[in-house]
Design a protein around this motif. Structure first.
Motif, PDB file in Angstrom:
ATOM      1  N   PHE A  98       0.835  -1.202   0.000  1.00  0.00           N
ATOM      2  CA  PHE A  98       0.000   0.000   0.000  1.00  0.00           C
ATOM      3  C   PHE A  98       0.871   1.255   0.000  1.00  0.00           C
ATOM      4  N   ASP A  99       0.481   2.221  -0.831  1.00  0.00           N
ATOM      5  CA  ASP A  99       1.205   3.499  -0.837  1.00  0.00           C
ATOM      6  C   ASP A  99       0.269   4.697  -0.737  1.00  0.00           C
ATOM      7  N   GLU A 100      -1.048   4.453  -0.630  1.00  0.00           N
ATOM      8  CA  GLU A 100      -2.100   5.464  -0.480  1.00  0.00           C
ATOM      9  C   GLU A 100      -2.237   6.355  -1.715  1.00  0.00           C
ATOM     10  N   GLU A 101      -1.553   6.045  -2.794  1.00  0.00           N
ATOM     11  CA  GLU A 101      -1.648   6.831  -4.019  1.00  0.00           C
ATOM     12  C   GLU A 101      -2.118   5.998  -5.202  1.00  0.00           C
ATOM     13  N   SER A 102      -1.448   4.873  -5.422  1.00  0.00           N
ATOM     14  CA  SER A 102      -1.832   4.012  -6.540  1.00  0.00           C
ATOM     15  C   SER A 102      -2.206   2.610  -6.074  1.00  0.00           C
ATOM     16  N   ILE A 103      -1.856   2.258  -4.838  1.00  0.00           N
ATOM     17  CA  ILE A 103      -2.274   0.989  -4.236  1.00  0.00           C
ATOM     18  C   ILE A 103      -2.988   1.340  -2.938  1.00  0.00           C
ATOM     19  N   ILE A 104      -4.307   1.175  -2.932  1.00  0.00           N
ATOM     20  CA  ILE A 104      -5.127   1.682  -1.832  1.00  0.00           C
ATOM     21  C   ILE A 104      -6.032   0.586  -1.286  1.00  0.00           C
TER      22      ILE A 104
END
Length: 467
Positions: A155-161
């Motif tokens: 998860f990166d909160e930008e492209s993997i949410i």
């Protein structure tokens, strides 16, 4: 330290109704919220935002009017994330105020901080600058759930949410993969597809939403494919990697690798019990953070109740509200006649789905003789007027007594329409009621009459007597 008749942990739908019901019974009630705003997941990240997002998409994209004005019809050509967030934020703000006012009107004490058990009757609340303790005769745990975030998903909160992350994005995704074909995954997949975004939905099961009537799901899956959604059934994700091209590359167990600009992980939620210090009182949550309760929502410690998503299926706001109310009624010996056999289910996909009662699989297993009656929106004047020609209402009834046993619907207004059938079922009514009743014209409610007549006409005719 204060003493309460009831302390409730969590201000979501279950906690709200538990607190207000106890207050209505004249009890001293406190409700504890670990975040800075009330409402829990329902108001702040789940039900209310996602349904508000759905309405914004349906309006701005012109989706509801496309059968009338053409597939290219749109209210607004360039839809931005701010357009979608505006409606959600407006509704969230109003709902938060409503909950705060309800608590104030009913003299429920609002307590902010992270609650944890000290003893079975005492809670410690860790606040920003202090720690306080309160005790109570009864305690209701209504802390809800949070998205599962397994360590192998980067998860990166930008492209993997996760499923809470969509409205926090800075822009609408160019394309998206959704991992998990449960209720949340199906809802978001159809909502985003209505915007014209390429959507891929990956699920390990042979069909979507296996607890829903098969004919309804066939209709849903057909419409999702028409919206441009790529469905991968009986498939699992074995690898997720963010490439140098800033696209998300996914390796599947059976199919060829796929990619998109965004990935939403929507497989499961876990109970938010980690901070409750349950071990101090001998309670233990399962591997998904859920608590086991009896028919009155009591845990293994009788004066401690658990309600809402924390106890698992069906994990709906509507059922959670009633569970909270029932727990307070039971704690204070007040009669409550909740009919748990007639809980309606609403799934806010596009199109929406709703059901109450039994399905064909249930009836076949129980060897109940039953008939089926179907009305399709394209046969109903109201369906033509609103531009929904794919919706349907399905009635299941006992073939000999005609008692209504189940109602299943898909299409515009299905979650509202279902309650007519629910009311008739509550009083063990028959489909003959719909045949003999006058419905407003043109309305979707007319589907009940058409479906009832269809069901009766399908029943085998008795042979004439032999002379």
């Amino acid at each position: 330290m204060a003493h309460y008749d009831l302390l409730v942990i969590g201000t979501g739908p279950a906690g709200q109704k538990a607190a207000i019901q106890a207050a209505k019974l004249g009890k001293q009630v406190g409700i504890i919220e670990r975040k800075e705003v009330v409402g829990g997941v329902c108001i702040n990240t789940g039900t209310i935002p996602s349904k508000s997002l759905r309405e914004a998409v349906l309006y701005l994209s012109g989706y509801r009017q496309r059968n009338l004005y053409g597939a290219g019809y749109r209210v607004k050509d360039a839809i931005a994330i701010e357009d979608l967030a505006f409606r959600a934020n407006h509704v969230i703000t109003r709902e938060v105020r409503i909950v705060e006012n309800q608590m104030a009107r009913n003299r429920v004490d609002m307590i902010y901080g992270q609650a944890g058990f000290v003893t079975p009757h005492r809670l410690q609340i860790r606040q920003r600058d202090s720690v306080i303790e309160h005790d109570a005769d009864y305690i209701v745990i209504a802390v809800g759930t949070e998205p599962a975030r397994p360590p192998h998903v980067p998860f990166d909160e930008e492209s993997i949410i996760d499923t809470d992350g969509l409205l926090t994005l800075k822009r609408i995704p160019d394309s998206i993969m959704i991992v998990g074909g449960g209720v949340i995954g199906v809802e978001y997949a159809s909502i985003l597809a209505a915007l014209g975004i390429p959507v891929t939905l990956i699920d390990k099961r042979p069909r979507l939403l296996e607890f829903v009537d098969a004919e309804i799901i066939d209709t849903l899956q057909r419409q999702m494919k028409e919206m441009g959604i790529s469905l991968f059934h009986e498939e699992e994700v074995v690898g997720i990697k963010k490439g140098s091209d800033h696209r998300i590359h996914v390796t599947l167990h059976h199919a060829q690798p796929i990619q998109a600009t965004t990935l939403m992980y929507a497989i499961g939620r876990v109970g938010a019990t980690a901070g409750l210090n349950l071990e101090a009182i001998g309670l233990k949550a399962d591997t998904r953070g859920r608590l086991v309760v009896n028919e009155h929502f009591q845990t293994a410690i009788p004066h401690i109740y658990a309600v809402g998503d924390i106890i698992g299926f069906p994990a709906l706001a509507s059922t959670s509200m009633q569970q909270g109310r029932h727990a307070s009624c039971h704690a204070f010996n007040h009669a409550d006649r909740t009919d748990t056999d007639l809980l309606p289910y609403g799934i806010y996909a596009i199109p929406e789905i709703s059901m109450v009662g039994r399905n064909e699989e249930d009836l076949n297993k129980a060897e109940v003789p039953y008939g089926v009656g179907i009305a399709r929106y394209r046969e109903i004047a109201r369906g033509q007027i609103i531009g929904d020609e794919n919706g349907m209402l399905k009635l299941l009834f006992h073939s000999r007594t005609h008692e209504l046993l189940g109602v299943h619907g898909i299409g515009e207004g299905a979650t509202e329409l279902i309650h007519i059938g629910q009311a008739v079922m509550a009083y063990h009514g028959t489909i003959d009621y719909f045949v003999d009743t006058v419905f407003n014209y043109p309305t979707l409610a007319e589907c009940y009459k058409v479906a009832a007549l269809d069901g009766i006409n399908r029943l085998p005719r008795p042979w004439p007597p032999i002379n």
